[in-house]
Enzyme design. Structure first.
Site, mmCIF file in Angstrom:
data_model
loop_
_atom_site.group_PDB
_atom_site.id
_atom_site.type_symbol
_atom_site.label_atom_id
_atom_site.label_comp_id
_atom_site.label_asym_id
_atom_site.label_seq_id
_atom_site.Cartn_x
_atom_site.Cartn_y
_atom_site.Cartn_z
ATOM 1 N N PHE A 123 -8.286 18.594 -4.762
ATOM 2 C CA PHE A 123 -8.357 17.724 -5.940
ATOM 3 C C PHE A 123 -9.436 16.693 -5.694
ATOM 4 O O PHE A 123 -9.302 15.839 -4.815
ATOM 5 C CB PHE A 123 -7.005 17.046 -6.161
ATOM 6 N N GLY A 124 -10.525 16.775 -6.460
ATOM 7 C CA GLY A 124 -11.659 15.876 -6.274
ATOM 8 C C GLY A 124 -11.575 14.674 -7.188
ATOM 9 O O GLY A 124 -12.063 14.705 -8.321
ATOM 10 N N THR A 126 -11.511 10.937 -5.609
ATOM 11 C CA THR A 126 -12.208 9.809 -4.996
ATOM 12 C C THR A 126 -13.712 10.052 -4.941
ATOM 13 O O THR A 126 -14.171 11.171 -4.710
ATOM 14 C CB THR A 126 -11.674 9.574 -3.574
ATOM 15 N N GLY A 131 -12.797 4.488 -5.521
ATOM 16 C CA GLY A 131 -11.632 4.870 -4.742
ATOM 17 C C GLY A 131 -10.368 4.471 -5.481
ATOM 18 O O GLY A 131 -9.878 5.193 -6.349
ATOM 19 N N ARG A 271 11.859 6.831 31.992
ATOM 20 C CA ARG A 271 10.810 6.136 32.737
ATOM 21 C C ARG A 271 11.426 5.047 33.604
ATOM 22 O O ARG A 271 12.128 4.167 33.104
ATOM 23 C CB ARG A 271 9.800 5.520 31.767
ATOM 24 N N GLN A 346 3.060 1.028 23.009
ATOM 25 C CA GLN A 346 3.447 -0.062 23.901
ATOM 26 C C GLN A 346 4.547 0.374 24.864
ATOM 27 O O GLN A 346 4.499 0.058 26.060
ATOM 28 C CB GLN A 346 3.919 -1.265 23.079
ATOM 29 N N GLY A 349 3.187 2.385 27.545
ATOM 30 C CA GLY A 349 2.297 1.645 28.438
ATOM 31 C C GLY A 349 0.976 2.360 28.639
ATOM 32 O O GLY A 349 0.351 2.849 27.694
ATOM 33 N N GLU A 377 -3.664 8.439 -1.098
ATOM 34 C CA GLU A 377 -2.753 8.503 -2.250
ATOM 35 C C GLU A 377 -2.415 7.116 -2.787
ATOM 36 O O GLU A 377 -1.326 6.878 -3.316
ATOM 37 C CB GLU A 377 -1.453 9.251 -1.881
ATOM 38 N N THR A 379 -3.658 2.909 -1.730
ATOM 39 C CA THR A 379 -3.478 2.006 -0.605
ATOM 40 C C THR A 379 -2.168 1.224 -0.730
ATOM 41 O O THR A 379 -1.531 1.185 -1.791
ATOM 42 C CB THR A 379 -4.634 0.991 -0.542
#
Length: 396
Positions: A123-124, A126, A131, A271, A346, A349, A377, A379
């Site tokens: 689907f064109g 943008t 945008g 861990r 995080q 690590g 789709e 922002t």
């Protein structure tokens, strides 16, 4: 109020999960590293019936519901976002416009191969300068005799440049309305049409194994019969298409957030640091608990929106309620996915900063893949605008 997916949906989830673990997981790192679209996977997905989930049986599909599609996208996205977006865009942006707005002849020509996974459609919408403001499209199409002649450019168009892409629906200005605004229509442009050029694929931050090129159209001539639906209805058509797509992206984001939760729980439980699992520390355990809440909320928002879509299709609900639910789901789930990848990196690590997989979890890839969920789709800012308007606020 109680809510749960049916046994059929959960049985189907297991089928897709097994497929993803067997056919996708062993190859993800290679596809990602090579930036290679796994074209050979698409027919296998077709054999599983994934592209035909929302297509009626008389057109080659299974006649299923939108909720089933979201289940499939979630489970594929839980293993790899690139494969998940290939299905999401292949159905939501490729098949859906033709299925919803196409003539019997257009459906007969394009849908059988798309449903079977022998071909993909795109689907064109943008453009480089259009945008979120899709109504500002600069692509133009003029009617000359029995042909549309299309000139313009499209950007970031998923599934539009693969070896099996058969057709791209493009939006274009086809005139001017009585109020002076642009008349926008949707036109089917077959791959290989003279003047239709697929640009080199973008070098993307994430989703390396999905196909995303730009397109250019120069004196691109297609039959007048390739107009999709009514002339001048392209704007409303793509708005309806995007509502479905937002729930599909929500399902994709949910899969990623769930994968991060799975990875965090597994890693924090095994861990060792200072002679004990790192999960005994509240600094690890509590953020993971918060992530579990975010994932559960994303799941409920996603499948409520999917249910509303199915209710709308059955004529039991109006479109307004679904539109709001789609924006709510997409906003929350995409935010949750981005937050989840940051937390997972995080928790892991130093290992989380490396591209090597830890089991089937590559949280560095997850981190790279997540950001587009807050952009594609519509922002997050667009979702907030839609939600605010749905609340009756006079937001511009």
């Amino acid at each position: 109020m109680t809510f749960e997916l049916s046994k059929e949906h959960e049985d189907f989830r297991r089928v897709v999960r097994e497929f993803a673990l067997a056919e996708v997981a062993p190859h993800v790192s290679e596809w990602d590293e090579q930036h290679r679209f796994p074209v050979e996977l698409v027919p296998r997905m077709g054999e599983l019936g994934l592209f035909g989930l929302v297509v009626p049986e008389e057109l080659g599909g299974s006649g299923g519901d939108f909720t089933s599609l979201c289940v499939a996208i979630e489970e594929l996205g839980r293993v790899d976002q690139s494969v998940g977006i290939t299905l999401s865009a292949g159905v939501g942006l490729g098949i859906n416009p033709i299925l919803t707005f196409g003539s019997p002849e257009q459906k007969e020509r394009w849908l059988p191969d798309l449903v079977a996974g022998r071909a993909l459609a795109a689907f064109g919408l943008t453009e480089p300068e259009a945008g979120s403001d899709a109504g500002a499209t600069r692509t133009r199409a003029r009617l000359e005799g029995d042909s549309w002649v299309v000139d313009g450019a499209k950007a970031f168009i998923t599934n539009s440049g693969t070896a099996i892409t058969s057709v791209v629906t493009v939006t274009a200005r086809t005139g001017e309305r009585a109020d002076g605004k642009a008349e926008i229509s949707a036109i089917l442009v077959p791959s290989g049409t003279p003047g239709f050029t697929v640009e080199p694929a973008y070098c993307k931050l994430g989703s390396h194994a999905s196909d995303t090129p730009g397109l250019s159209l120069t004196d691109c001539r297609v039959p007048a019969a390739n107009l999709l639906g009514e002339r001048g209805r392209g704007f409303s058509q793509f708005l309806a298409t995007l509502d479905d797509g937002r729930v599909a992206i929500s399902a994709l984001a949910l899969g990623l957030a769930q994968a991060c939760l799975d990875a965090c729980v597994e890693y924090a439980g095994t861990r060792q640091a200072f002679g004990r699992p790192i999960g005994v520390n509240q600094g690890v355990a509590f953020p993971v608990a918060d992530l579990a809440v975010a994932v559960e909320a994303a799941r409920l928002l996603t499948y409520k929106a999917a249910w509303l879509r199915d209710e709308q299709a059955a004529g039991r609900r109006g479109s307004g309620e679904f539109k709001q639910a789609a924006a709510l789901a997409k906003l929350h789930s995409s935010t949750a996915a981005v937050d989840a990848t940051r937390l997972a990196t995080q928790v892991f690590g130093g290992a989380g900063f490396m591209e090597e997989s830890v089991g089937i979890h590559n949280v560095a890839r997850f981190y790279r893949d997540a950001k587009i969920l807050e952009i594609g789709e519509g922002t997050s800012e667009v979702q907030r605008m839609v939600i605010a308007r749905g609340l009756g606020l006079p937001v511009a």
